[in-house]
Design a protein around this motif. Structure first.
Motif, mmCIF file in Angstrom:
data_model
loop_
_atom_site.group_PDB
_atom_site.id
_atom_site.type_symbol
_atom_site.label_atom_id
_atom_site.label_comp_id
_atom_site.label_asym_id
_atom_site.label_seq_id
_atom_site.Cartn_x
_atom_site.Cartn_y
_atom_site.Cartn_z
ATOM 1 N N THR A 3 -1.270 28.295 -31.889
ATOM 2 C CA THR A 3 -2.259 27.533 -31.121
ATOM 3 C C THR A 3 -2.013 27.778 -29.638
ATOM 4 O O THR A 3 -0.883 28.110 -29.228
ATOM 5 N N VAL A 4 -3.051 27.616 -28.840
ATOM 6 C CA VAL A 4 -2.889 27.770 -27.393
ATOM 7 C C VAL A 4 -1.928 26.707 -26.872
ATOM 8 O O VAL A 4 -1.099 26.984 -26.003
ATOM 9 N N LYS A 63 -7.629 30.591 -28.992
ATOM 10 C CA LYS A 63 -6.552 31.369 -29.613
ATOM 11 C C LYS A 63 -6.963 32.834 -29.741
ATOM 12 O O LYS A 63 -6.179 33.734 -29.427
#
Length: 198
Positions: free
Chosen positions: A46-47, A68
């Protein structure tokens, strides 16, 4: 006299220029993204997790990467920009092209998690940010192929090589062949396209 083929490369439009601090932050998040891709699956990345690894706020990471898939596409572009140019005129056109294609194909061959994530991200929907990075990746690949072919070549030659290269990546990304198998198969195809026996 240089043994390198002259290369004329026009600038591909990219993101707005970043100042030094912004570039350092961008690079830190990008590096953290690559580290995480090497350790985890596409689904688990995930970012926010990448931001934590890079020690930046999630909002900061989202300033540079809208999703992402955008982050992963930028990772692939960064890896592609590190691939060597093959322009030594002491090598035949076929040898230069084969080296160029092989190095681009094998760039992620030994990192299956990275390869799988990049394939998924780059083939994902119509995210404008990913599409823009895909265009920049295409320009990077075009420059390397054109440089390897050299000046004065029939313009259909680099076009045919690019189509072959992208088809090879799809085959490798789908699991039909390994990246190493694709690299070996490209040797034969290069000979057909540039007219040199293999």
């Amino acid at each position: 006299m240089s043994s390198e083929v002259a290369v004329s490369v026009s600038a591909q439009p990219g993101p707005a220029p970043r100042n030094r601090r912004q570039e350092e932050t961008f690079r830190r998040v990008l590096a953290a993204g690559l580290e995480m891709l090497r350790e985890t699956s596409y689904a688990d990345l995930t970012v926010r997790a990448v931001a934590a690894r890079a020690k930046v706020a999630p909002a900061t990471a989202y300033t540079y990467f809208s999703s992402k898939n955008h982050l992963i596409a930028e990772v692939y572009l960064d890896l592609m920009q590190q691939v060597e140019y093959y322009t030594d005129v002491n090598d035949s056109t076929g040898v230069r092209v084969e080296k160029a294609l092989r190095s681009m194909v094998l760039m992620v061959a030994d990192e299956p998690e990275v390869a799988a994530a990049c394939t998924t991200a780059l083939l994902s929907g119509n995210d404008p940010a990913v599409r823009a990075v895909r265009d920049r990746i295409g320009a990077e690949i075009h420059r390397r192929i054109k440089a390897a072919v050299g000046p004065g070549a029939d313009p259909r030659t680099p076009a045919a090589l690019e189509m072959t290269f992208f088809g090879a990546l799809v085959n490798a990304g789908s699991g039909a062949f390994t990246y190493h198998q694709i690299a070996d198969r490209l040797s034969y195809v290069v000979g057909l396209i540039v007219g040199e026996g293999r």
